[in-house]
Enzyme design. Structure first.
Site, short mmCIF file in Angstrom:
data_model
loop_
_atom_site.label_atom_id
_atom_site.label_comp_id
_atom_site.label_asym_id
_atom_site.label_seq_id
_atom_site.Cartn_x
_atom_site.Cartn_y
_atom_site.Cartn_z
CB SER A 1 -0.94 0.01 1.21
OG SER A 1 -0.20 0.02 2.42
CD GLU B 1 -6.74 3.10 3.08
OE1 GLU B 1 -6.95 3.06 4.31
OE2 GLU B 1 -5.58 3.11 2.59
CD GLU C 1 -5.60 10.52 6.80
OE1 GLU C 1 -5.23 9.70 5.92
OE2 GLU C 1 -5.75 10.20 7.99
CG ASP D 1 -8.67 2.61 7.55
OD1 ASP D 1 -9.20 2.84 8.66
OD2 ASP D 1 -7.44 2.59 7.39
CD GLU E 1 -3.71 1.51 8.48
OE1 GLU E 1 -2.94 1.85 7.57
OE2 GLU E 1 -4.91 1.88 8.53
#
Length: 282
Positions: free
Chosen positions: A64, A144, A150, A177, A238
């Protein structure tokens, strides 16, 4: 991309020889099915060493990344494609199964406005070419969605689906996510439902990006939604405990979110595995 995996951020964000050897050995010691490799500097990766290390531990892998600012696809699609081709070459040489992440832009890419049609056209152009190149290597290629702080480009499951269906590449998939879904979706399971036909991978990340089970994520809703769509893809824990400054800035991680590996792997990992078993996902 099936089974239970872990992101290399647990042990390293530098995929050099020492980082590779440490992360692969650690992941194997915890009985992980696969490792998600943070491929932040693809040209520097020793692919042969990585492949041999992964094979020695019988460890499957995916990669990733996020794009560097100079090759953000929204304004430099040709540069993005060139960067992604290098990353895809490395993925193939390492024996990885897929490349995913913020492949359409950068972590921290915000214009201050909604995405323009030109930005989305540029992203679609870059991803179309990159997906075609990935197919020549037999690789899957994921998108993703990440939260509004972000990126301003793709924040939700349905936006990722829209982009994939616009491109029409059969090797593309949605990579969700839980941290981002907790911010952006109408209900935390909604992203799973919206992306169900394209969903092949999900990051299991707590509300503060620390130890799963110690925050406010609605884990039962997430796992129930995954069960409802008969999810068969990769479940990747994660948690960020060792961030280099450039990544900490992009992710806005300003304090330790877990005390260390032991807390996350001995508390968070069993929590997630138990939830996955409870809902018949592993």
């Amino acid at each position: 991309m099936e089974g239970f995996g872990v992101h290399t951020s647990m042990w390293t964000m530098s995929w050099d020889r020492p980082g590779c050897e440490k992360a692969v050995a650690k992941a194997a010691s915890y009985g992980m099915d696969f490792l998600e490799i943070a491929l932040l500097d693809p040209p520097s990766v020793d692919a042969e060493h990585s492949r041999k290390t992964l094979e020695a531990h019988h460890m499957r892998s995916v990669c990733s990344l996020g794009l560097p600012q100079e090759v953000w696809a929204s304004h430099n699609p040709d540069g993005a494609v060139d960067f992604l081709k290098i990353a895809l070459d490395k993925c193939a040489a390492m024996g990885c199964e897929a490349l995913s992440g913020v492949v359409y832009g950068g972590i921290g890419e915000r214009s201050g406005k909604p995405p323009t049609q030109q930005e989305l056209d540029n992203v679609a152009d870059a991803l179309t070419r990159a997906a075609a190149y990935a197919r020549t290597h037999g690789l899957l290629f994921g998108i993703e969605p990440v939260n509004r702080y972000e990126t301003h480009l793709i924040n939700t499951g349905w936006q990722a689906v829209d982009m994939i269906e616009r491109i029409g590449a059969d090797n593309m998939f949605v990579h969700l996510d839980t941290y981002h879904m907790n911010i952006e979706e109408k209900g935390i399971g909604q992203g799973v439902i919206d992306a169900r036909e394209h969903l092949k991978y999900i990051h299991l990340s707590e509300s503060d990006r620390g130890t799963p089970g110690a925050g406010t994520i609605g884990w039962d809703e997430i796992f129930a939604a995954l069960r409802a769509i008969d999810f068969k893809g990769g479940l990747a824990m994660e948690s960020f405990i060792d961030m280099p400054p450039e990544m900490a800035f992009g992710l806005s991680v300003w304090r330790p979110v877990a005390s260390g590996e032991a807390e996350v792997m001995e508390n968070g990992l069993p929590f997630l595995r138990n939830k996955a078993r409870q809902y018949g996902l592993i």
